[in-house]
Write a protein that holds these residues in place. Structure first.
Motif, PDB file in Angstrom:
ATOM      1  N   ASN A 188      54.070  43.409  24.113  1.00 28.52           N
ATOM      2  CA  ASN A 188      52.523  43.217  23.552  1.00 28.52           C
ATOM      3  C   ASN A 188      51.753  42.535  24.655  1.00 28.52           C
ATOM      4  N   PHE A 189      52.302  41.614  25.398  1.00 30.41           N
ATOM      5  CA  PHE A 189      51.543  41.489  26.538  1.00 30.41           C
ATOM      6  C   PHE A 189      51.028  42.356  27.629  1.00 30.41           C
ATOM      7  N   LYS A 190      52.033  43.286  27.862  1.00 31.29           N
ATOM      8  CA  LYS A 190      51.787  44.468  28.867  1.00 31.29           C
ATOM      9  C   LYS A 190      50.448  45.233  28.166  1.00 31.29           C
ATOM     10  N   THR A 191      50.723  45.439  26.895  1.00 28.88           N
ATOM     11  CA  THR A 191      49.665  46.172  26.178  1.00 28.88           C
ATOM     12  C   THR A 191      48.223  45.825  26.272  1.00 28.88           C
ATOM     13  N   ILE A 192      48.133  44.337  25.977  1.00 31.46           N
ATOM     14  CA  ILE A 192      46.791  43.679  26.127  1.00 31.46           C
ATOM     15  C   ILE A 192      46.336  43.750  27.393  1.00 31.46           C
ATOM     16  N   LEU A 193      47.279  43.440  28.311  1.00 23.90           N
ATOM     17  CA  LEU A 193      46.937  43.326  29.954  1.00 23.90           C
ATOM     18  C   LEU A 193      46.344  44.783  30.290  1.00 23.90           C
ATOM     19  N   SER A 194      47.045  45.718  30.052  1.00 25.66           N
ATOM     20  CA  SER A 194      46.756  47.157  30.354  1.00 25.66           C
ATOM     21  C   SER A 194      45.395  47.554  29.698  1.00 25.66           C
ATOM     22  N   GLU A 195      44.972  47.103  28.442  1.00 28.49           N
ATOM     23  CA  GLU A 195      43.582  47.456  27.768  1.00 28.49           C
ATOM     24  C   GLU A 195      42.638  46.675  28.417  1.00 28.49           C
ATOM     25  N   LEU A 196      42.872  45.133  28.652  1.00 31.48           N
ATOM     26  CA  LEU A 196      41.632  44.614  29.550  1.00 31.48           C
ATOM     27  C   LEU A 196      41.662  45.365  30.872  1.00 31.48           C
ATOM     28  N   GLN A 197      42.473  45.665  31.527  1.00 33.03           N
ATOM     29  CA  GLN A 197      42.297  46.374  32.931  1.00 33.03           C
ATOM     30  C   GLN A 197      41.622  47.626  32.725  1.00 33.03           C
ATOM     31  N   ARG A 198      41.877  48.514  31.463  1.00 29.95           N
ATOM     32  CA  ARG A 198      41.164  49.598  31.235  1.00 29.95           C
ATOM     33  C   ARG A 198      39.681  49.432  31.013  1.00 29.95           C
ATOM     34  N   VAL A 199      39.370  48.331  30.484  1.00 27.16           N
ATOM     35  CA  VAL A 199      37.682  48.114  30.139  1.00 27.16           C
ATOM     36  C   VAL A 199      37.171  47.285  31.273  1.00 27.16           C
ATOM     37  N   LYS A 200      37.662  47.112  32.410  1.00 27.35           N
ATOM     38  CA  LYS A 200      37.301  46.299  33.501  1.00 27.35           C
ATOM     39  C   LYS A 200      35.708  46.695  33.771  1.00 27.35           C
ATOM     40  N   PRO A 201      34.906  46.010  33.907  1.00 28.66           N
ATOM     41  CA  PRO A 201      33.445  46.602  34.099  1.00 28.66           C
ATOM     42  C   PRO A 201      33.242  46.867  35.699  1.00 28.66           C
ATOM     43  N   GLN A 202      32.674  47.978  35.882  1.00 27.18           N
ATOM     44  CA  GLN A 202      32.725  48.757  37.157  1.00 27.18           C
ATOM     45  C   GLN A 202      31.761  47.611  38.052  1.00 27.18           C
ATOM     46  N   THR A 203      31.078  46.662  37.579  1.00 21.65           N
ATOM     47  CA  THR A 203      30.002  45.990  38.483  1.00 21.65           C
ATOM     48  C   THR A 203      30.760  44.623  39.066  1.00 21.65           C
ATOM     49  N   VAL A 204      32.009  44.447  38.580  1.00 17.47           N
ATOM     50  CA  VAL A 204      32.882  43.303  38.897  1.00 17.47           C
ATOM     51  C   VAL A 204      33.290  43.166  40.058  1.00 17.47           C
ATOM     52  N   LYS A 205      33.000  42.509  41.008  1.00 18.84           N
ATOM     53  CA  LYS A 205      33.524  42.400  42.531  1.00 18.84           C
ATOM     54  C   LYS A 205      34.529  41.491  42.649  1.00 18.84           C
ATOM     55  N   GLY A 206      35.650  41.480  43.384  1.00 20.97           N
ATOM     56  CA  GLY A 206      36.780  40.818  43.461  1.00 20.97           C
ATOM     57  C   GLY A 206      37.858  40.742  42.609  1.00 20.97           C
ATOM     58  N   ASP A 207      38.684  39.708  42.527  1.00 21.73           N
ATOM     59  CA  ASP A 207      39.853  39.730  41.475  1.00 21.73           C
ATOM     60  C   ASP A 207      39.020  39.742  39.976  1.00 21.73           C
ATOM     61  N   TYR A 208      39.475  40.522  39.071  1.00 22.23           N
ATOM     62  CA  TYR A 208      38.886  40.633  37.720  1.00 22.23           C
ATOM     63  C   TYR A 208      39.578  39.800  36.873  1.00 22.23           C
ATOM     64  N   ILE A 209      40.821  39.749  36.843  1.00 19.36           N
ATOM     65  CA  ILE A 209      41.535  38.687  35.997  1.00 19.36           C
ATOM     66  C   ILE A 209      42.017  37.166  36.910  1.00 19.36           C
ATOM     67  N   LYS A 210      41.258  36.479  36.588  1.00 19.77           N
ATOM     68  CA  LYS A 210      41.273  35.117  37.368  1.00 19.77           C
ATOM     69  C   LYS A 210      42.732  34.386  37.120  1.00 19.77           C
ATOM     70  N   SER A 211      43.323  34.597  36.013  1.00 18.92           N
ATOM     71  CA  SER A 211      44.266  33.652  35.441  1.00 18.92           C
ATOM     72  C   SER A 211      44.611  34.009  33.820  1.00 18.92           C
ATOM     73  N   VAL A 212      45.903  34.107  33.570  1.00 15.38           N
ATOM     74  CA  VAL A 212      46.423  34.039  32.170  1.00 15.38           C
ATOM     75  C   VAL A 212      47.339  33.085  32.035  1.00 15.38           C
ATOM     76  N   THR A 213      47.092  32.474  30.692  1.00 10.33           N
ATOM     77  CA  THR A 213      47.993  31.481  30.329  1.00 10.33           C
ATOM     78  C   THR A 213      48.599  31.899  28.817  1.00 10.33           C
ATOM     79  N   ILE A 214      49.790  31.518  28.608  1.00 13.32           N
ATOM     80  CA  ILE A 214      50.535  31.730  27.400  1.00 13.32           C
ATOM     81  C   ILE A 214      51.042  30.566  26.698  1.00 13.32           C
ATOM     82  N   SER A 215      50.790  30.368  25.454  1.00 15.21           N
ATOM     83  CA  SER A 215      51.300  29.086  24.594  1.00 15.21           C
ATOM     84  C   SER A 215      51.470  29.337  23.251  1.00 15.21           C
ATOM     85  N   SER A 216      52.566  28.655  22.778  1.00 16.56           N
ATOM     86  CA  SER A 216      52.545  28.589  21.156  1.00 16.56           C
ATOM     87  C   SER A 216      51.311  27.754  20.561  1.00 16.56           C
TER      88      SER A 216
END
Length: 227
Positions: A188-216
């Motif tokens: 599930n994590f890989k699916t949502i990560l792939s989806e967010l990478q797919r919709v990355k805005p073309q105008t974003v410069k540098g690292d797109y995903i700065k951080s990811v945190t998981i928690s219950s």
């Protein structure tokens, strides 16, 4: 300041806030430090390098998680043209003006998702201010305004989650329950990560995903290492 419970203190000692954990290790650690008696929801927070104030950097959509969410979703379909299709596909509630009236005048919210066919959208204006803050307003970007009602209902029941960046560029979403196998949560994590990478805005410069945190639900945040 609220006093920390013994379980909370114990959990915090096991998590190094400065460490970036590989995804499988982060999931295992999250499961280990979840200490409540109920089956907590597993949550992700993505911090994106975007400016949501810019129209071309707004990130919003939906994706079906392969392992589901562990949550049963109650679906309301608003339509005048697809009533039978919605009922046959397993919608929990189906209607049009009658359901809109209940929401507007009876404060009725015994549902989790609204799916609407296009012709009904003009009638939702009076309740838009109520649905919007609750995240219930149907939107074509999330597949909840559609003529393909059957598929929309099936997607929701399978484990469809919506995502939307807030004004700080954060996306909060769920990927299942603590009771899920590590492999299910990782998929599930890989699916949502792939989806967010797919919709990355073309105008974003540098690292797109700065951080990811998981928690219950009640657990501490654990930072995930991205390759």
């Amino acid at each position: 300041m609220a006093k920390l419970s013994k379980n909370r203190k114990a959990a915090l000692t096991k998590v190094d806030k400065k460490t970036l954990y590989p995804v499988a290790q982060a999931i295992n650690l999250m499961k280990e430090v979840a200490s409540t008696k109920f089956d907590e929801t597993v949550e992700l927070t993505f911090n994106l390098n975007i400016d949501p104030r810019k129209a071309d950097q707004q990130v919003r959509g939906a994706v079906v998680l392969p392992s589901g969410t562990g949550k049963s979703q109650r679906v309301l379909v608003l339509t005048t043209t697809k009533t039978k299709e919605a009922t046959d596909a397993g919608a929990d509630f189906v209607g049009s003006d009658d359901m809109i009236y209940k929401i507007q005048n009876e404060n009725w919210f015994d549902f989790d998702v609204i799916i609407a066919t296009p012709e009904i959208m003009a009638k939702l204006g009076p309740i838009g201010k109520v649905l919007g803050p609750k995240g219930l307003m149907p939107n074509p970007k999330t597949g909840t305004v559609t003529m393909d009602v059957k598929k929309a209902i099936e997607d929701v029941k399978k484990g469809k989650v919506e995502y939307r960046a807030d004004k700080e560029g954060n996306i909060h979403t769920i990927i299942g329950k603590v009771s899920f196998d590590v492999s299910a949560l990782e998929n599930n994590f890989k699916t949502i990560l792939s989806e967010l990478q797919r919709v990355k805005p073309q105008t974003v410069k540098g690292d797109y995903i700065k951080s990811v945190t998981i928690s219950s639900t009640m657990g501490p945040g654990i930072k995930i290492q991205l390759n």
